[in-house]
Design a protein around this motif. Structure first.
Motif, short mmCIF file in Angstrom:
data_model
loop_
_atom_site.label_atom_id
_atom_site.label_comp_id
_atom_site.label_asym_id
_atom_site.label_seq_id
_atom_site.Cartn_x
_atom_site.Cartn_y
_atom_site.Cartn_z
N PHE A 317 0.82 -1.21 0.00
CA PHE A 317 0.00 0.00 0.00
C PHE A 317 0.86 1.27 0.00
CE2 PHE A 317 -2.19 3.46 2.14
CZ PHE A 317 -3.44 3.48 1.52
N ILE A 318 0.55 2.18 -0.92
CA ILE A 318 1.19 3.50 -0.96
C ILE A 318 0.20 4.56 -0.49
CG2 ILE A 318 2.31 5.24 -2.39
CD1 ILE A 318 3.10 2.97 -4.32
N ARG A 319 -0.91 4.65 -1.20
CA ARG A 319 -1.98 5.57 -0.81
C ARG A 319 -3.25 5.20 -1.57
NH1 ARG A 319 1.82 8.58 -3.58
NH2 ARG A 319 1.23 9.40 -5.63
N ALA A 320 -4.33 5.87 -1.19
CA ALA A 320 -5.63 5.60 -1.81
C ALA A 320 -6.20 6.88 -2.39
CB ALA A 320 -6.60 5.02 -0.79
N GLU A 321 -6.76 6.79 -3.59
CA GLU A 321 -7.52 7.89 -4.18
C GLU A 321 -8.96 7.69 -3.73
OE1 GLU A 321 -6.93 7.48 -8.34
OE2 GLU A 321 -4.83 8.13 -8.28
N VAL A 322 -9.53 8.70 -3.10
CA VAL A 322 -10.85 8.55 -2.48
C VAL A 322 -11.81 9.65 -2.93
CG1 VAL A 322 -12.11 8.35 -0.30
CG2 VAL A 322 -9.73 7.59 -0.42
N ILE A 323 -13.01 9.22 -3.32
CA ILE A 323 -14.11 10.15 -3.63
C ILE A 323 -15.31 9.69 -2.83
CG2 ILE A 323 -15.60 11.13 -5.42
CD1 ILE A 323 -13.46 10.27 -7.48
N SER A 324 -15.98 10.60 -2.15
CA SER A 324 -17.18 10.20 -1.42
C SER A 324 -18.28 9.83 -2.41
CB SER A 324 -17.66 11.32 -0.51
OG SER A 324 -18.24 12.37 -1.27
N TYR A 325 -19.19 8.98 -1.99
CA TYR A 325 -20.29 8.58 -2.85
C TYR A 325 -21.09 9.79 -3.31
CZ TYR A 325 -24.87 6.82 -4.22
OH TYR A 325 -26.04 6.60 -4.90
N GLU A 326 -21.37 10.70 -2.37
CA GLU A 326 -22.18 11.89 -2.70
C GLU A 326 -21.50 12.73 -3.79
OE1 GLU A 326 -23.42 10.23 1.03
OE2 GLU A 326 -21.42 10.87 0.35
N ASP A 327 -20.19 12.91 -3.68
CA ASP A 327 -19.47 13.71 -4.67
C ASP A 327 -19.39 12.99 -6.01
OD1 ASP A 327 -19.05 15.85 -2.99
OD2 ASP A 327 -17.09 15.14 -2.28
N PHE A 328 -19.22 11.69 -5.98
CA PHE A 328 -19.15 10.91 -7.22
C PHE A 328 -20.44 11.07 -8.02
CE2 PHE A 328 -18.95 7.29 -10.04
CZ PHE A 328 -17.59 7.05 -10.23
N ILE A 329 -21.58 11.00 -7.31
CA ILE A 329 -22.89 11.15 -7.96
C ILE A 329 -23.10 12.59 -8.40
CG2 ILE A 329 -25.38 10.99 -7.63
CD1 ILE A 329 -23.96 8.26 -7.80
N LYS A 330 -22.81 13.54 -7.51
CA LYS A 330 -23.05 14.95 -7.79
C LYS A 330 -22.30 15.43 -9.02
CE LYS A 330 -22.69 19.53 -5.63
NZ LYS A 330 -22.33 20.28 -4.39
N TYR A 331 -21.05 14.99 -9.18
CA TYR A 331 -20.21 15.48 -10.28
C TYR A 331 -20.11 14.51 -11.45
CZ TYR A 331 -18.97 19.05 -6.89
OH TYR A 331 -19.03 20.08 -5.99
N GLY A 332 -20.99 13.51 -11.47
CA GLY A 332 -21.11 12.64 -12.64
C GLY A 332 -19.96 11.69 -12.86
N GLY A 333 -19.28 11.30 -11.80
CA GLY A 333 -18.24 10.30 -11.94
C GLY A 333 -16.87 10.77 -11.51
N GLU A 334 -15.86 9.93 -11.76
CA GLU A 334 -14.51 10.20 -11.27
C GLU A 334 -13.91 11.47 -11.86
OE1 GLU A 334 -10.14 8.13 -11.78
OE2 GLU A 334 -11.84 6.81 -11.32
N GLN A 335 -14.03 11.66 -13.17
CA GLN A 335 -13.41 12.81 -13.82
C GLN A 335 -14.02 14.12 -13.31
OE1 GLN A 335 -10.69 12.63 -15.66
NE2 GLN A 335 -10.61 14.87 -15.76
#
Length: 364
Positions: A317-335
């Motif tokens: 393990f080095i690190r994790a890229e994290v997006i909250s569920y609410e933000d993922f939905i609100k902004y239409g995905g990872e990008q």
């Protein structure tokens, strides 16, 4: 993550299991002990978030978290002494993590009751008394062994003291779950080795007829009152109706539930409640190949959460890229979330939150 379904014979355990697993591999018959071997099935944990993520990501497949249910044959008064099908089934319960205690809360002269009348509180107390007796027997055997070992071992002597103290607690009719010295190391050793039945989390499934779904009958009211006194919860369902819904489409089931004044089925409530009672949460991975839910214990840190996918992820393990569920939905995905500055880089001390969408970076 095993949920054991227990109760007296003919209270709706196997019918519930059939509906729960959407199979008919547990025979439901109108006589005691129709279930001879514990039926086991792994079922998905309902989570509307997965469908929402899939609509955005459009993966090739989706994968839910799962939980295992074990349909255990009906216990009767005296089971701990070998009555009915006896200790064999108490052993099956011991292997589970949490207990769903099905309780009959309806009258029907065509369905026999092993005690010849419907009385939810009596039925609950019969089962829980048998679990208590079984724990006493198990602890008694350990005390006999420790008594011999204590003559030449300080560790065994210390273990014996906590075991005898716990025996007094059980002999007074108290379950292991309420024992005041559970934080002591000696108790933790006993629990780990003996896996006490009365230390397991219990919640009740009140099996009602169709009329009982709309409004609590007297049996359900009594059970809820009893449960509240013992810091437990009750989920109400009609096992017969749940089984009838097995072959319905999601849309048909939703419409049918609405006609009954319900938002979700009793079975969905059972699965979610078991998941919650086991202190479990989900995080997600979301890519073109797969959107998947991963099960972890609440409070798990990022490296250990990564290890659920593969042990190499935790080791390197080095690190994790994290997006909250609410933000993922609100902004239409990872990008979209990344462009909005809602993607975070988290290290080894990050405590994973329910609903996190995660991508792990690691060394091979």
């Amino acid at each position: 993550m095993k949920v054991g379904i227990v109760g007296l014979p003919n209270v709706g355990k196997s019918t519930t299991f059939n509906a729960l697993t959407k199979t008919q591999n547990a025979e439901a018959a109108n006589f005691p002990f129709c279930t001879i071997e514990p039926n086991k099935a792994v079922v998905p944990v309902p989570d509307e978030r997965i469908e929402a993520l899939a609509k955005i990501v459009k993966p090739e497949r989706i994968q839910y978290s799962t939980i295992e249910f074990v349909d255990i044959a009906g216990l009767v008064k005296g089971a701990s002494k070998g009555e009915g099908l006896g200790n064999q089934f108490l052993a099956n319960i011991r292997e589970t993590d949490i207990i769903l205690h099905m309780v009959r809360c309806f009258d029907d002269p065509n369905v026999i009751h092993v005690e010849n009348s419907v009385d939810p509180i009596r039925d609950v107390e019969i089962i829980e008394q048998e679990l208590l007796y079984a724990d006493i027997q198990t602890l008694e055997k350990r005390i006999n062994r420790l008594t011999k070992q204590a003559k030449g071992s300080k560790e065994a002597k210390a273990q014996l003291e906590i075991a005898e103290d716990l025996m007094e607690w059980l002999a007074d009719g108290n379950p292991v779950s309420t024992y005041p010295k559970k934080d002591e190391d000696g108790f933790k050793i006993l629990e780990r080795e003996l896996n006490f039945l009365t230390n397991k989390e219990i919640f009740y499934g009140a099996n009602v007829d169709e009329d009982g779904l709309a409004e609590d009958n007297e049996y359900v009211k009594a059970l809820k009152e009893y449960a509240a006194k013992h810091n437990r919860e009750v989920i109400k369902l009609c096992a017969k109706i749940e089984e009838e819904m097995v072959d319905m489409s999601d849309e048909e089931r939703h419409e049918f539930l609405e006609s009954l004044g319900a938002k979700e089925s009793g079975l969905e409530q059972i699965i979610k409640k078991a998941y919650e009672k086991l202190n479990l949460i989900s995080y997600f991975t979301a890519g073109k190949v797969e959107v998947r839910s991963w099960t972890i214990v609440k409070g798990t840190k990022a490296p250990q959460a990564a290890g659920v996918i593969h042990t190499d992820f935790e080791k390197g393990f080095i690190r994790a890229e994290v997006i909250s569920y609410e933000d993922f939905i609100k902004y239409g995905g990872e990008q979209g979330a990344k462009e909005a500055g809602k993607m975070r880089l988290e290290g080894k001390d990050y405590v994973v939150q329910d609903g996190d969408i995660m991508h792990f970076r690691f060394n091979v």
